[in-house]
Design an enzyme around this catalytic site. Structure first.
Site, PDB file in Angstrom:
ATOM      1  N   ASP A  45       5.934   4.172   4.972  1.00 57.78           N
ATOM      2  CA  ASP A  45       6.764   3.146   5.622  1.00 57.78           C
ATOM      3  C   ASP A  45       6.683   1.797   4.890  1.00 57.78           C
ATOM      4  O   ASP A  45       7.298   0.817   5.318  1.00 57.78           O
ATOM      5  CB  ASP A  45       6.409   2.993   7.112  1.00 57.78           C
ATOM      6  CG  ASP A  45       4.977   2.586   7.367  1.00 57.78           C
ATOM      7  OD1 ASP A  45       4.077   3.032   6.620  1.00 57.78           O
ATOM      8  OD2 ASP A  45       4.720   1.825   8.324  1.00 57.78           O
ATOM      9  N   HIS A  46       5.940   1.755   3.789  1.00 54.09           N
ATOM     10  CA  HIS A  46       5.890   0.559   2.936  1.00 54.09           C
ATOM     11  C   HIS A  46       6.374   0.870   1.516  1.00 54.09           C
ATOM     12  O   HIS A  46       7.086   0.067   0.916  1.00 54.09           O
ATOM     13  CB  HIS A  46       4.469  -0.013   2.910  1.00 54.09           C
ATOM     14  CG  HIS A  46       4.020  -0.466   4.268  1.00 54.09           C
ATOM     15  ND1 HIS A  46       4.070  -1.781   4.677  1.00 54.09           N
ATOM     16  CD2 HIS A  46       3.566   0.240   5.336  1.00 54.09           C
ATOM     17  CE1 HIS A  46       3.663  -1.863   5.945  1.00 54.09           C
ATOM     18  NE2 HIS A  46       3.354  -0.657   6.356  1.00 54.09           N
ATOM     19  N   HIS A  91      -7.682  -0.409   5.127  1.00 54.22           N
ATOM     20  CA  HIS A  91      -6.574   0.392   5.666  1.00 54.22           C
ATOM     21  C   HIS A  91      -6.215   1.473   4.651  1.00 54.22           C
ATOM     22  O   HIS A  91      -6.042   2.643   4.996  1.00 54.22           O
ATOM     23  CB  HIS A  91      -5.387  -0.522   5.964  1.00 54.22           C
ATOM     24  CG  HIS A  91      -4.224   0.159   6.628  1.00 54.22           C
ATOM     25  ND1 HIS A  91      -4.268   0.591   7.934  1.00 54.22           N
ATOM     26  CD2 HIS A  91      -2.994   0.474   6.154  1.00 54.22           C
ATOM     27  CE1 HIS A  91      -3.099   1.157   8.238  1.00 54.22           C
ATOM     28  NE2 HIS A  91      -2.307   1.098   7.176  1.00 54.22           N
ATOM     29  N   ASP A 138      -0.608  -4.121   5.904  1.00 53.17           N
ATOM     30  CA  ASP A 138      -1.277  -3.613   7.112  1.00 53.17           C
ATOM     31  C   ASP A 138      -2.770  -3.939   7.111  1.00 53.17           C
ATOM     32  O   ASP A 138      -3.571  -3.257   7.763  1.00 53.17           O
ATOM     33  CB  ASP A 138      -1.076  -2.101   7.239  1.00 53.17           C
ATOM     34  CG  ASP A 138       0.349  -1.727   7.628  1.00 53.17           C
ATOM     35  OD1 ASP A 138       1.195  -2.642   7.747  1.00 53.17           O
ATOM     36  OD2 ASP A 138       0.628  -0.525   7.796  1.00 53.17           O
ATOM     37  N   HIS A 148       0.833  -1.208   0.000  1.00 55.14           N
ATOM     38  CA  HIS A 148       0.000   0.000   0.000  1.00 55.14           C
ATOM     39  C   HIS A 148       0.865   1.254   0.000  1.00 55.14           C
ATOM     40  O   HIS A 148       2.083   1.176   0.127  1.00 55.14           O
ATOM     41  CB  HIS A 148      -1.004  -0.015   1.149  1.00 55.14           C
ATOM     42  CG  HIS A 148      -0.406  -0.017   2.530  1.00 55.14           C
ATOM     43  ND1 HIS A 148       0.364  -1.053   3.023  1.00 55.14           N
ATOM     44  CD2 HIS A 148      -0.470   0.898   3.537  1.00 55.14           C
ATOM     45  CE1 HIS A 148       0.724  -0.777   4.267  1.00 55.14           C
ATOM     46  NE2 HIS A 148       0.249   0.402   4.600  1.00 55.14           N
ATOM     47  N   HIS A 205       1.343   3.893   1.984  1.00 59.22           N
ATOM     48  CA  HIS A 205       1.944   4.585   3.131  1.00 59.22           C
ATOM     49  C   HIS A 205       3.469   4.558   3.032  1.00 59.22           C
ATOM     50  O   HIS A 205       4.065   3.580   2.592  1.00 59.22           O
ATOM     51  CB  HIS A 205       1.480   3.959   4.452  1.00 59.22           C
ATOM     52  CG  HIS A 205       0.020   4.219   4.730  1.00 59.22           C
ATOM     53  ND1 HIS A 205      -0.724   3.428   5.576  1.00 59.22           N
ATOM     54  CD2 HIS A 205      -0.814   5.181   4.268  1.00 59.22           C
ATOM     55  CE1 HIS A 205      -1.968   3.900   5.625  1.00 59.22           C
ATOM     56  NE2 HIS A 205      -2.046   4.952   4.838  1.00 59.22           N
ATOM     57  N   HIS A 249       4.125  -5.433  10.143  1.00 54.11           N
ATOM     58  CA  HIS A 249       4.691  -4.879  11.384  1.00 54.11           C
ATOM     59  C   HIS A 249       4.787  -5.946  12.462  1.00 54.11           C
ATOM     60  O   HIS A 249       3.997  -6.884  12.490  1.00 54.11           O
ATOM     61  CB  HIS A 249       3.813  -3.742  11.937  1.00 54.11           C
ATOM     62  CG  HIS A 249       3.805  -2.502  11.103  1.00 54.11           C
ATOM     63  ND1 HIS A 249       4.679  -1.460  11.312  1.00 54.11           N
ATOM     64  CD2 HIS A 249       3.013  -2.140  10.057  1.00 54.11           C
ATOM     65  CE1 HIS A 249       4.428  -0.493  10.428  1.00 54.11           C
ATOM     66  NE2 HIS A 249       3.430  -0.887   9.657  1.00 54.11           N
TER      67      HIS A 249
END
Length: 259
Positions: free
Chosen positions: A58-59, A112, A136, A54, A56, A175
């Site tokens: 941090d991905h 998400h 996520d 996705h 975001h 995570h």
């Protein structure tokens, strides 16, 4: 198929997925591109694909760097998600191959984010258990926050799309949240012995500096409250009438939980 987790940032996981016969590899959510390329070099593999769950940061935040470090690498992401550096957009049901043996199926698992994709990967002739990379959407004993979707969508993503995968499918999530998730799960189902057993195990893993991935779809159905909302006894204990309403309420409880 060989899978290596690569811990990144504070609690993220990137993954290296390798077709052993050809030594070709895919990187899942390589947020720290240098780390992932170094791991590929250590294992003597050639990176061919980036699979982004996705948008975001941090991905997806390492995708541009991956393209610099590995010229010509293909970067995949959901068509509804505006993934950074994406060269190939995926819809639900699209398939890719890696090396000569691995098949990758894109599963649209929204909530998400609108375009969240989980990647279901099978090896040759069912010789080994398949794997799913859930970003996520599905965590071990938990699920992602409903940033861009509804409880209906999360129910469909978790309990229908992911819940219908073969039970031995290995679950690799985005995570390391497992201990907290299991602690919360015990507040929802205090009598569930499987949750208590898994929490004891997860605490041991973390104290030894080891990861808690992978889980399996079967284990999630036994210990993850968000995947157990079809059970009438769970609905009753939460005071809800339907699976979707129960999922919404458990998410609300988790959002307010200060464990």
């Amino acid at each position: 198929m060989k899978i290596f987790e690569i811990p990144c940032l504070e609690d993220n996981y990137s993954y290296l997925v390798i077709d052993e016969s050809t030594k070709e590899a895919a990187a899942v959510d390589p947020v720290e591109a240098e780390k992932v390329v170094e791991a590929a070099n250590q294992h003597g593999v050639v990176l061919k694909l980036v699979l982004t769950t996705h948008h975001h940061w941090d991905h997806a935040g390492g995708n541009d760097k991956m393209k610099q470090l590995v010229p010509g690498i293909e970067v995949y992401g959901g068509s509804l998600d505006n993934v950074r550096g994406c060269t190939h957009q995926l819809q639900n049901g699209d398939t890719l191959s890696l090396g000569s043996h691995l098949k990758i199926l894109a599963l649209h698992t929204p909530c998400h984010t609108k375009g969240h994709i989980s990647y279901y990967i099978t090896g040759k002739d069912g010789e080994e258990d398949p794997a799913v990379f859930t970003g996520d959407t599905l965590f071990i004993a938990g699920c992602g926050k409903f940033f861009e979707g509804t409880a209906e969508q999360m129910y469909q993503s978790l309990c229908v799309t992911l819940g219908s995968l073969p039970k031995p499918t290995r679950v690799f999530c985005g995570h390391e949240y497992t201990v907290k998730n299991l602690q919360f799960a015990l507040t929802v189902e205090p009598k569930n012995a499987r949750i208590q057993q898994k929490l004891t195990w997860a605490n041991g893993q973390r104290q030894a500096g080891l990861p808690t991935i992978p889980s399996t779809i079967e284990e999630e159905m036994e210990t993850n409250p968000f995947m157990r909302v079809d059970l009438p006894e769970l609905q009753g204990s939460i005071g809800c009438q339907s699976p979707v309403e129960t999922l919404q309420e458990i998410r609300r409880m988790k959002d307010n939980w200060r464990g």
